[in-house]
Design a protein around this motif. Sequence first.
Motif, PDB file in Angstrom:
ATOM      1  N   ALA A 228      32.392  84.123 -60.371  1.00 55.72           N
ATOM      2  CA  ALA A 228      32.484  83.699 -58.970  1.00 55.72           C
ATOM      3  C   ALA A 228      31.982  82.264 -58.827  1.00 55.72           C
ATOM      4  O   ALA A 228      32.585  81.451 -58.117  1.00 55.72           O
ATOM      5  CB  ALA A 228      31.685  84.636 -58.070  1.00 55.72           C
ATOM      6  N   ILE A 229      30.892  81.944 -59.508  1.00 53.55           N
ATOM      7  CA  ILE A 229      30.350  80.588 -59.432  1.00 53.55           C
ATOM      8  C   ILE A 229      31.343  79.588 -60.008  1.00 53.55           C
ATOM      9  O   ILE A 229      31.570  78.521 -59.428  1.00 53.55           O
ATOM     10  CB  ILE A 229      28.983  80.504 -60.154  1.00 53.55           C
ATOM     11  N   ARG A 230      31.971  79.938 -61.131  1.00 56.42           N
ATOM     12  CA  ARG A 230      32.985  79.043 -61.714  1.00 56.42           C
ATOM     13  C   ARG A 230      34.165  78.872 -60.762  1.00 56.42           C
ATOM     14  O   ARG A 230      34.735  77.789 -60.645  1.00 56.42           O
ATOM     15  CB  ARG A 230      33.448  79.576 -63.075  1.00 56.42           C
ATOM     16  N   PHE A 231      34.521  79.945 -60.054  1.00 59.12           N
ATOM     17  CA  PHE A 231      35.609  79.864 -59.069  1.00 59.12           C
ATOM     18  C   PHE A 231      35.251  78.883 -57.954  1.00 59.12           C
ATOM     19  O   PHE A 231      36.065  78.054 -57.562  1.00 59.12           O
ATOM     20  CB  PHE A 231      35.903  81.255 -58.494  1.00 59.12           C
TER      21      PHE A 231
ATOM     22  N   GLY B 250      35.975  73.193 -55.686  1.00 62.08           N
ATOM     23  CA  GLY B 250      35.342  71.949 -55.267  1.00 62.08           C
ATOM     24  C   GLY B 250      34.079  72.142 -54.433  1.00 62.08           C
ATOM     25  O   GLY B 250      33.578  71.186 -53.848  1.00 62.08           O
ATOM     26  N   LEU B 251      33.585  73.374 -54.376  1.00 60.77           N
ATOM     27  CA  LEU B 251      32.370  73.633 -53.603  1.00 60.77           C
ATOM     28  C   LEU B 251      31.114  73.244 -54.380  1.00 60.77           C
ATOM     29  O   LEU B 251      30.106  72.877 -53.797  1.00 60.77           O
ATOM     30  CB  LEU B 251      32.315  75.111 -53.202  1.00 60.77           C
ATOM     31  N   LEU B 252      31.183  73.351 -55.701  1.00 58.42           N
ATOM     32  CA  LEU B 252      30.052  73.002 -56.568  1.00 58.42           C
ATOM     33  C   LEU B 252      30.529  71.981 -57.589  1.00 58.42           C
ATOM     34  O   LEU B 252      31.696  72.002 -57.988  1.00 58.42           O
ATOM     35  CB  LEU B 252      29.548  74.249 -57.309  1.00 58.42           C
TER      36      LEU B 252
ATOM     37  N   THR C 138      21.988  74.778 -53.001  1.00 60.04           N
ATOM     38  CA  THR C 138      22.118  74.831 -51.545  1.00 60.04           C
ATOM     39  C   THR C 138      23.571  75.046 -51.139  1.00 60.04           C
ATOM     40  O   THR C 138      23.864  75.849 -50.246  1.00 60.04           O
ATOM     41  CB  THR C 138      21.579  73.524 -50.920  1.00 60.04           C
ATOM     42  N   ARG C 139      24.487  74.339 -51.800  1.00 62.29           N
ATOM     43  CA  ARG C 139      25.913  74.498 -51.484  1.00 62.29           C
ATOM     44  C   ARG C 139      26.376  75.937 -51.777  1.00 62.29           C
ATOM     45  O   ARG C 139      27.160  76.499 -51.019  1.00 62.29           O
ATOM     46  CB  ARG C 139      26.752  73.476 -52.254  1.00 62.29           C
TER      47      ARG C 139
ATOM     48  N   LYS D 234      34.103  74.697 -47.182  1.00 61.29           N
ATOM     49  CA  LYS D 234      33.996  73.404 -47.864  1.00 61.29           C
ATOM     50  C   LYS D 234      33.934  72.262 -46.854  1.00 61.29           C
ATOM     51  O   LYS D 234      33.114  71.352 -46.975  1.00 61.29           O
ATOM     52  CB  LYS D 234      35.165  73.192 -48.820  1.00 61.29           C
ATOM     53  N   SER D 235      34.776  72.315 -45.832  1.00 59.85           N
ATOM     54  CA  SER D 235      34.769  71.213 -44.869  1.00 59.85           C
ATOM     55  C   SER D 235      33.460  71.179 -44.087  1.00 59.85           C
ATOM     56  O   SER D 235      32.945  70.110 -43.767  1.00 59.85           O
ATOM     57  CB  SER D 235      35.976  71.299 -43.927  1.00 59.85           C
TER      58      SER D 235
END
Length: 141
Positions: free
Chosen positions: A20-23, A28-30, A50-51, A69-70
């Motif tokens: 999930a983290i890789r997704f 572009g969230l992390l 935090t993100r 994301k936005s």
Amino acid sequence: MGPTYTIAELAREFDITARAIRFYEDQGLLSPMREGQGGRNRVYTPRDRTRLKLTLRGKRLGLTLSEIKSIIDMYESPKDTVAQINRFLGVLSHQRDTLEQQRADIEMSLAEIAVHEEECRRLLAEAGADGNVEPQERSAA
């Protein structure tokens, strides 16, 4: 730079999978740094943590990843703050409407279930000791 985190540490802390983290990274969230041979090891900063926390909070609110994301990006680059906050308010208002409708739908479903449960209990009570359940003829509702 402060503390850093591995993907396993974040997965454990937030009770999600490394996948999930890789997704979220793919979306572009992390944007973790890369270390080790061929940059295979992801290194997450407090900003990434935090993100990730905000992403999971947004998901609990039912927001899409692009909305999340936005909103996160908005907090990191407050250029036109008033317009961005108004956009966020619009997103939240829309999500509130969606959830209110879902709540109304759930309440209606629960009421229907209660009616069917009552009918089943009535049939069982009528069956009594002999165990024969004969539903009464009823007009279609």
